[in-house]
Design a protein around this motif. Structure first.
Motif, PDB file in Angstrom:
ATOM      1  N   LYS A 224      31.129   4.717   7.927  1.00 22.39           N
ATOM      2  CA  LYS A 224      31.384   3.348   7.497  1.00 22.39           C
ATOM      3  C   LYS A 224      31.871   3.319   6.053  1.00 22.39           C
ATOM      4  O   LYS A 224      32.783   2.571   5.701  1.00 22.39           O
ATOM      5  CB  LYS A 224      30.108   2.513   7.649  1.00 22.39           C
ATOM      6  CG  LYS A 224      30.281   1.047   7.276  1.00 22.39           C
ATOM      7  CD  LYS A 224      28.984   0.277   7.463  1.00 22.39           C
ATOM      8  CE  LYS A 224      29.172  -1.196   7.086  1.00 22.39           C
ATOM      9  NZ  LYS A 224      27.916  -1.964   7.224  1.00 22.39           N
ATOM     10  N   GLY A 225      31.258   4.141   5.207  1.00 23.47           N
ATOM     11  CA  GLY A 225      31.668   4.185   3.811  1.00 23.47           C
ATOM     12  C   GLY A 225      33.063   4.723   3.611  1.00 23.47           C
ATOM     13  O   GLY A 225      33.675   4.506   2.565  1.00 23.47           O
ATOM     14  N   ALA A 226      33.599   5.428   4.628  1.00 26.15           N
ATOM     15  CA  ALA A 226      34.957   5.967   4.538  1.00 26.15           C
ATOM     16  C   ALA A 226      35.986   5.030   5.164  1.00 26.15           C
ATOM     17  O   ALA A 226      37.134   5.424   5.374  1.00 26.15           O
ATOM     18  CB  ALA A 226      35.015   7.333   5.206  1.00 26.15           C
ATOM     19  N   GLY A 227      35.571   3.797   5.481  1.00 25.69           N
ATOM     20  CA  GLY A 227      36.526   2.813   5.982  1.00 25.69           C
ATOM     21  C   GLY A 227      36.644   2.740   7.482  1.00 25.69           C
ATOM     22  O   GLY A 227      37.548   2.080   7.993  1.00 25.69           O
ATOM     23  N   MET A 228      35.741   3.397   8.241  1.00 24.64           N
ATOM     24  CA  MET A 228      35.821   3.356   9.698  1.00 24.64           C
ATOM     25  C   MET A 228      35.138   2.081  10.178  1.00 24.64           C
ATOM     26  O   MET A 228      34.014   2.103  10.705  1.00 24.64           O
ATOM     27  CB  MET A 228      35.177   4.604  10.302  1.00 24.64           C
ATOM     28  CG  MET A 228      35.540   4.831  11.759  1.00 24.64           C
ATOM     29  SD  MET A 228      34.979   6.467  12.307  1.00 24.64           S
ATOM     30  CE  MET A 228      35.556   6.470  13.997  1.00 24.64           C
ATOM     31  N   ILE A 229      35.815   0.963  10.011  1.00 26.90           N
ATOM     32  CA  ILE A 229      35.247  -0.353  10.259  1.00 26.90           C
ATOM     33  C   ILE A 229      36.373  -1.264  10.707  1.00 26.90           C
ATOM     34  O   ILE A 229      37.530  -1.103  10.295  1.00 26.90           O
ATOM     35  CB  ILE A 229      34.542  -0.873   8.976  1.00 26.90           C
ATOM     36  CG1 ILE A 229      33.792  -2.171   9.247  1.00 26.90           C
ATOM     37  CG2 ILE A 229      35.523  -1.041   7.831  1.00 26.90           C
ATOM     38  CD1 ILE A 229      32.875  -2.561   8.104  1.00 26.90           C
ATOM     39  N   ALA A 230      36.062  -2.207  11.612  1.00 25.62           N
ATOM     40  CA  ALA A 230      37.090  -3.105  12.146  1.00 25.62           C
ATOM     41  C   ALA A 230      36.442  -4.444  12.479  1.00 25.62           C
ATOM     42  O   ALA A 230      35.235  -4.526  12.720  1.00 25.62           O
ATOM     43  CB  ALA A 230      37.751  -2.497  13.381  1.00 25.62           C
ATOM     44  N   PRO A 231      37.233  -5.529  12.540  1.00 23.03           N
ATOM     45  CA  PRO A 231      36.672  -6.860  12.812  1.00 23.03           C
ATOM     46  C   PRO A 231      36.551  -7.140  14.306  1.00 23.03           C
ATOM     47  O   PRO A 231      37.232  -6.544  15.130  1.00 23.03           O
ATOM     48  CB  PRO A 231      37.686  -7.794  12.153  1.00 23.03           C
ATOM     49  CG  PRO A 231      38.980  -7.062  12.270  1.00 23.03           C
ATOM     50  CD  PRO A 231      38.648  -5.594  12.131  1.00 23.03           C
ATOM     51  N   TYR A 232      35.673  -8.096  14.642  1.00 25.09           N
ATOM     52  CA  TYR A 232      35.591  -8.613  16.001  1.00 25.09           C
ATOM     53  C   TYR A 232      35.330 -10.112  15.934  1.00 25.09           C
ATOM     54  O   TYR A 232      34.789 -10.640  14.947  1.00 25.09           O
ATOM     55  CB  TYR A 232      34.515  -7.893  16.823  1.00 25.09           C
ATOM     56  CG  TYR A 232      33.092  -8.297  16.533  1.00 25.09           C
ATOM     57  CD1 TYR A 232      32.516  -9.421  17.128  1.00 25.09           C
ATOM     58  CD2 TYR A 232      32.301  -7.550  15.670  1.00 25.09           C
ATOM     59  CE1 TYR A 232      31.201  -9.782  16.874  1.00 25.09           C
ATOM     60  CE2 TYR A 232      30.984  -7.897  15.409  1.00 25.09           C
ATOM     61  CZ  TYR A 232      30.440  -9.020  16.015  1.00 25.09           C
ATOM     62  OH  TYR A 232      29.143  -9.383  15.750  1.00 25.09           O
ATOM     63  N   VAL A 233      35.718 -10.800  16.992  1.00 26.99           N
ATOM     64  CA  VAL A 233      35.534 -12.245  17.101  1.00 26.99           C
ATOM     65  C   VAL A 233      34.979 -12.541  18.491  1.00 26.99           C
ATOM     66  O   VAL A 233      35.526 -12.077  19.495  1.00 26.99           O
ATOM     67  CB  VAL A 233      36.859 -13.006  16.882  1.00 26.99           C
ATOM     68  CG1 VAL A 233      36.639 -14.503  17.069  1.00 26.99           C
ATOM     69  CG2 VAL A 233      37.432 -12.722  15.508  1.00 26.99           C
ATOM     70  N   VAL A 234      33.900 -13.324  18.553  1.00 24.76           N
ATOM     71  CA  VAL A 234      33.337 -13.782  19.819  1.00 24.76           C
ATOM     72  C   VAL A 234      33.535 -15.287  19.897  1.00 24.76           C
ATOM     73  O   VAL A 234      33.126 -16.035  18.992  1.00 24.76           O
ATOM     74  CB  VAL A 234      31.844 -13.434  19.927  1.00 24.76           C
ATOM     75  CG1 VAL A 234      31.258 -14.013  21.211  1.00 24.76           C
ATOM     76  CG2 VAL A 234      31.641 -11.928  19.901  1.00 24.76           C
ATOM     77  N   GLY A 235      34.179 -15.735  20.965  1.00 23.26           N
ATOM     78  CA  GLY A 235      34.415 -17.161  21.142  1.00 23.26           C
ATOM     79  C   GLY A 235      35.351 -17.704  20.084  1.00 23.26           C
ATOM     80  O   GLY A 235      36.398 -17.142  19.773  1.00 23.26           O
ATOM     81  N   ALA A 236      34.914 -18.837  19.494  1.00 18.38           N
ATOM     82  CA  ALA A 236      35.710 -19.486  18.453  1.00 18.38           C
ATOM     83  C   ALA A 236      35.477 -18.862  17.090  1.00 18.38           C
ATOM     84  O   ALA A 236      36.088 -19.291  16.107  1.00 18.38           O
ATOM     85  CB  ALA A 236      35.379 -20.977  18.403  1.00 18.38           C
ATOM     86  N   GLY A 237      34.611 -17.872  17.034  1.00 23.09           N
ATOM     87  CA  GLY A 237      34.287 -17.276  15.738  1.00 23.09           C
ATOM     88  C   GLY A 237      33.250 -18.110  15.020  1.00 23.09           C
ATOM     89  O   GLY A 237      32.985 -19.267  15.357  1.00 23.09           O
ATOM     90  N   SER A 238      32.646 -17.541  14.015  1.00 21.30           N
ATOM     91  CA  SER A 238      31.633 -18.261  13.248  1.00 21.30           C
ATOM     92  C   SER A 238      32.296 -18.965  12.088  1.00 21.30           C
ATOM     93  O   SER A 238      33.308 -18.514  11.548  1.00 21.30           O
ATOM     94  CB  SER A 238      30.561 -17.295  12.745  1.00 21.30           C
ATOM     95  OG  SER A 238      31.149 -16.253  11.993  1.00 21.30           O
ATOM     96  N   ALA A 239      31.719 -20.117  11.698  1.00 20.81           N
ATOM     97  CA  ALA A 239      32.253 -20.878  10.577  1.00 20.81           C
ATOM     98  C   ALA A 239      32.103 -20.094   9.299  1.00 20.81           C
ATOM     99  O   ALA A 239      31.101 -19.396   9.085  1.00 20.81           O
ATOM    100  CB  ALA A 239      31.527 -22.215  10.466  1.00 20.81           C
ATOM    101  N   GLN A 240      33.093 -20.167   8.447  1.00 23.15           N
ATOM    102  CA  GLN A 240      33.029 -19.481   7.170  1.00 23.15           C
ATOM    103  C   GLN A 240      32.070 -20.215   6.240  1.00 23.15           C
ATOM    104  O   GLN A 240      32.123 -21.431   6.096  1.00 23.15           O
ATOM    105  CB  GLN A 240      34.421 -19.414   6.524  1.00 23.15           C
ATOM    106  CG  GLN A 240      35.421 -18.654   7.365  1.00 23.15           C
ATOM    107  CD  GLN A 240      35.031 -17.200   7.515  1.00 23.15           C
ATOM    108  OE1 GLN A 240      34.575 -16.575   6.569  1.00 23.15           O
ATOM    109  NE2 GLN A 240      35.194 -16.659   8.713  1.00 23.15           N
TER     110      GLN A 240
END
Length: 505
Positions: A420-436
């Protein structure tokens, strides 16, 4: 007397040789080195003993009372004799040091390790922590692999000793003592604490289990628990009414299934589970049985038929269905681009990031390592319970997690825990996504009025309940500094008046 002494010496030498040959460790390379050194020094010591006792017995015989009745005169200050008995032992010590030094270097210099095990001593038991953070009260390792040991204690000083493998290393609280282990022969080796640690010290024991290659899925750790056995019976109650019992089976993705198929019929039959499982056994004679082992690695949108491969037998009723409990299978690929590089990549097999999942969808995550390094997997909150912490090596079978029903809108990330510290990370979205999450309107107005600076200049404050702080009192205030007095006016008129009076006087 000389004859008795010679017989005693011969009996001692033969006893030592017999004891050594009966012991016959031959557990690993450390034992081989130590045992070879032991026999070399023993042979040298026996040779010195033969010379010393030979001279002693010769003197006893040569100057016995019947031959020399008169006492001999005492001799003082024989420098030649003193030099001999000083130089000869020194040479002996130098020889022993010379043959011992390579063995010391060998045992203290571990070869490249295949895995690492942390040995933890506590009164009055041992715990072994493996590379995947799993633990066991006994140590399980594969034959001939090199295991790096890190030995420590959590209470008092212990000593981790495996005599048959030539291991003895102190376990000290707050310190990791390194050592290594390699076993040439399969079997069980006794572990004993060799440092007195309390009343139950003699019972602080464990076992090193050495298993042959290929007998377990990993090169370390206890064997997996045996799979439960499901009995399948092929029956022919009548000429036209054939059955199979049970007619319905269920399994989850990733399950290891063991079936014992009985042909309790009068005709020979084989047995097959159709695609996508594709597992089968050959023809069984009447009242015979066969074992069938397989892992459910592929999902199926509907039930998977099973029974004899003969269509007629299935038409007569000798057919059943296997239901694979799973939802939508989402394959996550872990690896590097290019393979073996430090550019770590995590992504879905179909499509691109962000990974999009419908709210309320029942899903199964299939984690596949397509790279050269070890990887693992975790989802970020609110689905951080979807996790696989054990390292997945290159070439390992897929890991299935689930099924899970994702019933909460979310915008987060998923990653490899190891990198994770080396950048092995990606986004995900479930449904409409969570409010910012941002600053509420009231807090923005209050902050703007009370502080008189733009809210955009204070992003770190957006995480604090600013309205509550402002209602308690003046939290942030800016006061202008007092203006300096004009140059033609004194800073203190009264002080200036006193100065003028003193000048006039």
């Amino acid at each position: 007397m000389a004859r008795r002494g010679a017989l005693l010496l011969v009996a001692t030498v033969l006893g030592v040789c017999a004891a050594g040959s009966a012991r016959g460790y031959n557990g690993g390379p450390i034992t081989d080195q130590i045992e070879s050194l032991f026999w070399l020094i023993t042979f040298f010591a026996v040779l010195v003993g033969i010379v010393v006792f030979g001279i002693l017995f010769w003197f006893l015989y040569r100057y016995r009372q019947s031959v020399s009745p008169n006492p001999a005169t005492e001799v003082h200050g024989n420098r030649r004799l003193e030099v001999v008995w000083t130089v000869v032992p020194t040479i002996i010590l130098i020889i022993i040091t010379a043959v011992s030094w390579p063995v010391l270097l060998y045992t203290d210099t571990p070869p490249p390790a295949d895995t690492t095990v942390t040995v933890i001593g506590e009164r009055f038991s041992w715990t072994f922590r493996y590379a995947d953070n799993s633990t066991s009260p006994d140590l399980w390792v594969q034959q001939n692999i090199v295991v790096a040991l890190r030995v420590t204690s959590i209470d008092v000083i212990h000593s981790f000793a495996v005599p048959d493998l030539g291991i003895k290393i102190d376990a000290i609280p707050g310190r990791m003592n390194p050592f290594w282990l390699q076993a040439h022969a399969t079997g069980n080796y006794l572990v004993q604490c060799a440092e007195f640690c309390g009343v139950s010290h003699p019972y602080m024991r464990s076992t090193v289990h050495v298993f042959p290659p290929g007998s377990q899925p990993k090169i370390y750790g206890p064997p997996p628990p045996p799979a439960s056995v499901t009995e399948i019976q092929l029956l022919e109650p009548s000429a036209t009414n054939w059955t199979i019992n049970p007619a319905n089976l269920t399994a989850k993705l990733g399950d290891r299934v063991t079936l014992r198929v009985w042909n309790n019929a009068t005709n020979p039959h084989d047995f097959r589970i159709d695609a996508p499982v594709n597992a089968s056994v050959s023809t069984m004679p009447p009242f015979g049985f066969a074992w069938l082992n397989f892992t459910v690695n592929t999902a199926s949108p509907g039930p998977v038929p099973y029974g004899p491969s003969n269509a007629t037998a299935r038409t007569k009723g000798m057919a059943g269905n296997l239901t694979i409990q799973a939802g939508t299978v989402i394959t996550i690929l872990l690896g590097e681009d290019p393979p073996g590089s430090s550019n770590f990549v995590i992504r879905p097999n179909v499509g691109t990031n962000p990974l999009t999942i419908a709210k309320g969808e029942k899903v199964v995550f299939e984690i596949v390592n397509v790279g050269q390094f070890d990887h693992n997997f975790q989802m970020g909150p609110p689905y951080d319970f979807i996790i696989h912490t054990s390292p997945i090596k290159h070439g390992d079978p897929p890991i299935f997690l689930g099924p899970f029903t994702l019933d909460q809108d979310a915008t987060s990330q998923y990653w490899c825990i190891i990198h994770k510290g080396a950048g092995m990370i990606a986004p995900y979205v479930v449904g409409a996504g969570s409010a910012q999450v941002g600053v509420p309107l009231f807090d923005m107005v209050a902050l703007t009025i009370g502080v008189s600076v733009p809210v955009s200049l204070l992003p770190p404050l957006s995480a604090f309940p600013l309205s509550a702080l402002l209602l308690r009192g003046p939290v942030l205030r800016f006061r202008e500094p007092p203006s300096p007095p004009p140059k033609d006016e004194p800073a203190n008129p009264r002080q200036d008046h006193r100065d003028r009076n003193e000048d006039e006087r």
